[in-house]
Design a protein around this motif. Structure first.
Motif: not given
Lengths: 203, 138
Positions: A70, A83, A187
């Motif tokens: 990420f 996330t 997500h």
């Protein structure tokens, strides 16, 4: 073998075969439902950065395990921690389910100016053990992000402050260090629980 | 003829105060990340009046500043922008949530055991919310 015994044997064999087929089918679906798989996977670009311990790190660090990568920054109060929490929760749940292998979670800073290795170390450690934080020279980060189609751009929010717009995607990198699948913007833990075993099995 | 007093008025008189014009529910404030001095706050604001309530400023004694922000994901890119105001519609609600509109609390002074948020409409303090941090999980 008598004809009667042959028939029994044939029926048993057929039942066994049907059972195997059903058992295989009842496994996870063979295609990811949420992630987009790259065919063929793309090798990561070369880069020269540092990990959250301040040690040099390059492309080879992505070899040998699955990684979920990420791109974010530690002063991002909303979507970045959210996330990383989703990824950590998905990994913990997969571990509970006995999934092998498990992916490593990697945060690549898009704000290396403020995200020193020390800052990254405390930040990724907050989400659990075994995570990797990557930071370093902006130009080297650009090599990685440009090669992967990851966008980021600094945006002033005041006289002396800024935020960073950045791609919200999470990339799956296979044990050969190849970008092999991408999870898009929103997500959700369930998406990873469903798709990761499929992606890692296929890869 | 005896005057008829509506039940609602009696209720209000009995309580000593009318229904509050603005109510907060589901409050959550993230603890500042290690090494960081900022948090995010999420909550639902409900407006009990028949006019929109425009929140123009949020402040907190534990933070140097509080900004009203919105995270958007467009074309796969996450962006965060400061908002000039949060509008809680008449008789409706506004949800501040992860990945959407939220409060960004900056430069924590001492969050200690919790956080207080003051919501202002113009010069008026319209709502004050105390959020005690839950006990640390072992």
């Amino acid at each position: 073998m008598s004809p009667g015994k042959l028939i029994v044997a044939a029926v048993l064999a057929a039942a066994l075969a049907a059972g195997i087929v059903l058992a295989l089918r009842s496994q996870s679906p063979a295609v990811p439902l949420h992630a987009t798989v790259l065919e063929p996977p793309a090798a990561l670009p070369e880069f020269d950065l540092v990990d959250h311990n301040g040690d040099g790190i390059g492309r080879s660090a992505f070899e040998g395990q699955w990684d979920l990568v990420f791109f974010g920054f530690t002063q991002c109060p909303d979507i970045c921690p959210a996330t990383l929490q989703v990824l950590a929760a998905a990994k913990a749940e997969l571990e509970d389910r006995g999934q092998v292998p498990l992916p490593r979670i990697v945060l690549v800073s898009v704000d290396p100016e403020r995200d020193t290795p020390d800052v990254m170390s405390r930040y990724v450690g907050y989400f659990g053990d075994g995570h990797l934080g990557i930071t370093g020279e902006l130009a080297e980060i650009r090599k990685l992000t440009d090669g992967l189609g990851i966008y980021f751009r600094k945006q002033a929010t005041g006289a002396d402050d800024y935020t960073v717009d950045h791609s919200a995607a999470v990339l799956a990198v296979d044990p050969a260090g190849r970008f092999s699948a991408v999870f898009g913007g929103q997500h959700v833990v369930e998406n990873y629980l469903n798709d990761l075993p499929v992606i890692m099995e296929a890869g | 003829m005896r005057p008829v007093v509506p039940a609602a008025v009696l209720f209000m008189a009995a309580c000593g105060s009318p229904q509050p014009p603005l109510v907060a529910a589901g409050v959550e404030v993230t603890r500042p990340m290690p090494g960081r001095h900022m948090s995010a706050a999420y909550l639902v604001l409900a407006n009990n009046t028949d006019g929109d309530t425009r929140i123009t400023r949020v402040s907190s004694p534990q933070f140097a500043s509080v900004q009203m922000h919105e995270t958007t994901i467009e074309d796969g890119v996450a962006r965060m922008r400061e908002l000039e105001a949060l509008v809680v519609p008449a008789g409706g609600s506004l949800t501040l949530e992860r990945g959407g509109k939220h409060l960004m609390l900056m430069q924590a002074d001492d969050v200690g055991k919790g956080v207080t948020l003051h919501f202002h409409s113009g010069d008026t303090l319209v709502l004050s919310v105390d959020y005690p941090f839950p006990e640390e999980r072992g």
